[in-house]
Design a protein around this motif. Structure first.
Motif, PDB file in Angstrom:
ATOM      1  N   ARG A   1       3.032  87.484 -33.751  1.00 41.09           N
ATOM      2  CA  ARG A   1       3.101  87.458 -32.286  1.00 41.09           C
ATOM      3  C   ARG A   1       3.406  88.832 -31.707  1.00 41.09           C
ATOM      4  O   ARG A   1       3.281  89.032 -30.494  1.00 41.09           O
ATOM      5  CB  ARG A   1       4.191  86.492 -31.820  1.00 41.09           C
ATOM      6  N   VAL A   2       3.822  89.769 -32.557  1.00 43.94           N
ATOM      7  CA  VAL A   2       4.351  91.042 -32.071  1.00 43.94           C
ATOM      8  C   VAL A   2       3.316  92.159 -32.192  1.00 43.94           C
ATOM      9  O   VAL A   2       2.690  92.334 -33.241  1.00 43.94           O
ATOM     10  CB  VAL A   2       5.628  91.430 -32.833  1.00 43.94           C
ATOM     11  N   ILE A   3       3.148  92.891 -31.111  1.00 43.93           N
ATOM     12  CA  ILE A   3       2.339  94.105 -31.116  1.00 43.93           C
ATOM     13  C   ILE A   3       3.312  95.280 -31.075  1.00 43.93           C
ATOM     14  O   ILE A   3       4.005  95.494 -30.078  1.00 43.93           O
ATOM     15  CB  ILE A   3       1.399  94.163 -29.894  1.00 43.93           C
ATOM     16  N   PHE A   4       3.382  96.022 -32.184  1.00 43.86           N
ATOM     17  CA  PHE A   4       4.305  97.150 -32.249  1.00 43.86           C
ATOM     18  C   PHE A   4       3.606  98.404 -31.734  1.00 43.86           C
ATOM     19  O   PHE A   4       2.490  98.728 -32.153  1.00 43.86           O
ATOM     20  CB  PHE A   4       4.784  97.366 -33.691  1.00 43.86           C
ATOM     21  N   VAL A   5       4.273  99.113 -30.828  1.00 42.58           N
ATOM     22  CA  VAL A   5       3.736 100.348 -30.257  1.00 42.58           C
ATOM     23  C   VAL A   5       4.712 101.474 -30.571  1.00 42.58           C
ATOM     24  O   VAL A   5       5.845 101.482 -30.067  1.00 42.58           O
ATOM     25  CB  VAL A   5       3.541 100.220 -28.735  1.00 42.58           C
ATOM     26  N   GLU A   6       4.290 102.405 -31.413  1.00 36.45           N
ATOM     27  CA  GLU A   6       5.179 103.487 -31.846  1.00 36.45           C
ATOM     28  C   GLU A   6       4.891 104.753 -31.053  1.00 36.45           C
ATOM     29  O   GLU A   6       3.740 105.113 -30.817  1.00 36.45           O
ATOM     30  CB  GLU A   6       4.995 103.754 -33.340  1.00 36.45           C
TER      31      GLU A   6
ATOM     32  N   LYS B   1       6.670  82.442 -24.400  1.00 34.80           N
ATOM     33  CA  LYS B   1       5.298  82.114 -24.772  1.00 34.80           C
ATOM     34  C   LYS B   1       4.417  83.344 -24.617  1.00 34.80           C
ATOM     35  O   LYS B   1       4.561  84.088 -23.655  1.00 34.80           O
ATOM     36  CB  LYS B   1       4.766  80.972 -23.893  1.00 34.80           C
ATOM     37  N   GLY B   2       3.505  83.525 -25.562  1.00 33.99           N
ATOM     38  CA  GLY B   2       2.612  84.668 -25.487  1.00 33.99           C
ATOM     39  C   GLY B   2       2.998  85.767 -26.454  1.00 33.99           C
ATOM     40  O   GLY B   2       3.986  85.684 -27.183  1.00 33.99           O
TER      41      GLY B   2
END
Length: 250
Positions: free
Chosen positions: A105-110, A79-80
């Motif tokens: 739902r996804v925060i992509f950090v490159e 969850k989250g």
């Protein structure tokens, strides 16, 4: 004096182990819903507040696509928001959706460097309130893995590392010690046969190569469905018992 010192050190170690066990119990775990797998894992599932390590096996050793999909399926059942740290933006979003992980739902950090990726993972884990933090990395030094494990313990967040190598020789690093609570290898197997001609559901060989205070084992499973769930095909129900290794892994 030496005996007293050893006794004090032993007591401290016991207290630390007790505190870690208490924190793990409070964080809980994410069960797979498959007794053959959950019974092999202390707590009955994939522990929250811990670092877990995944890599591709067989022909997918280098690209790690199956491992990434397995991790995405696990993340989908939390969850989250999910923070996914990477250096190569080559994830195929429709594939993530097929295993239940909505891109919203996804925060992509490159990151350009793996050192920065590890720092981003640690910061995300320290933030708390996330479903999971995922990182794709070539090498996982022991010191870095310890920092991630500690950050996960403090926040109770599920931390997952996907080992993705650029060449076969780099895969040898997977055998080096890390602070990961579990270590998995995921290999693509022939699809499950259907009663009529067509494309069957994908199958994976899951190898639990390390489980702290647990045992190694391997399982033939159906690949994640659109809810992130795996299953054990009916015709291979006894496989996990016949192929599971009974030795302790740590």
């Amino acid at each position: 004096m030496t005996a007293v010192r050893e006794h004090v050190i032993a007591e401290l170690r016991d207290r630390i182990a007790s505190l870690r066990g208490s924190a793990a119990r409070q964080a809980g775990c994410l069960p797979f819903g498959i007794a053959e797998i959950d019974d092999r894992l202390p707590g009955g599932g994939l522990a929250y507040g811990a670092l877990h390590e995944f890599a591709g096996g067989g022909a997918g050793t280098v690209d790690g696509a199956a491992a990434a999909l397995f991790v995405a399926g696990v993340a989908a059942r939390t969850k989250g928001k999910i923070v996914w740290c990477l250096t190569r933006p080559d994830l195929f979003f429709p594939s993530l959706a097929q295993v239940g992980l909505n891109a919203n739902r996804v925060i992509f950090v490159e990151s350009d460097k793996e050192e920065d990726l590890l720092a981003n993972m640690e910061e995300a884990l320290s933030y708390g309130g996330l479903g999971a933090v995922v990182g794709e990395i070539v090498r996982l030094p022991m010191v870095a893995s310890r920092r991630l494990q500690l950050a996960a313990e403090k926040s109770g967040t599920l931390a997952m590392i996907v080992r993705r190598w650029r060449r076969q020789t780099e895969a040898n690093d997977f055998g080096q010690p890390t602070a990961s609570t579990t270590r998995w290898r995921v290999s693509v197997m022939p699809s499950e046969e259907l009663p009529v001609p067509g494309v069957g559901r994908g199958q994976w060989l899951l190898e639990l190569m390390r489980s702290r205070a647990g045992e190694c084992a391997e399982f033939l499973v159906g690949a994640c469905d659109d809810k992130g769930r795996i299953d054990i095909p009916s015709r291979s129900g006894d496989r996990s018992n016949s192929t599971g290794r009974s030795r302790h892994s740590g």
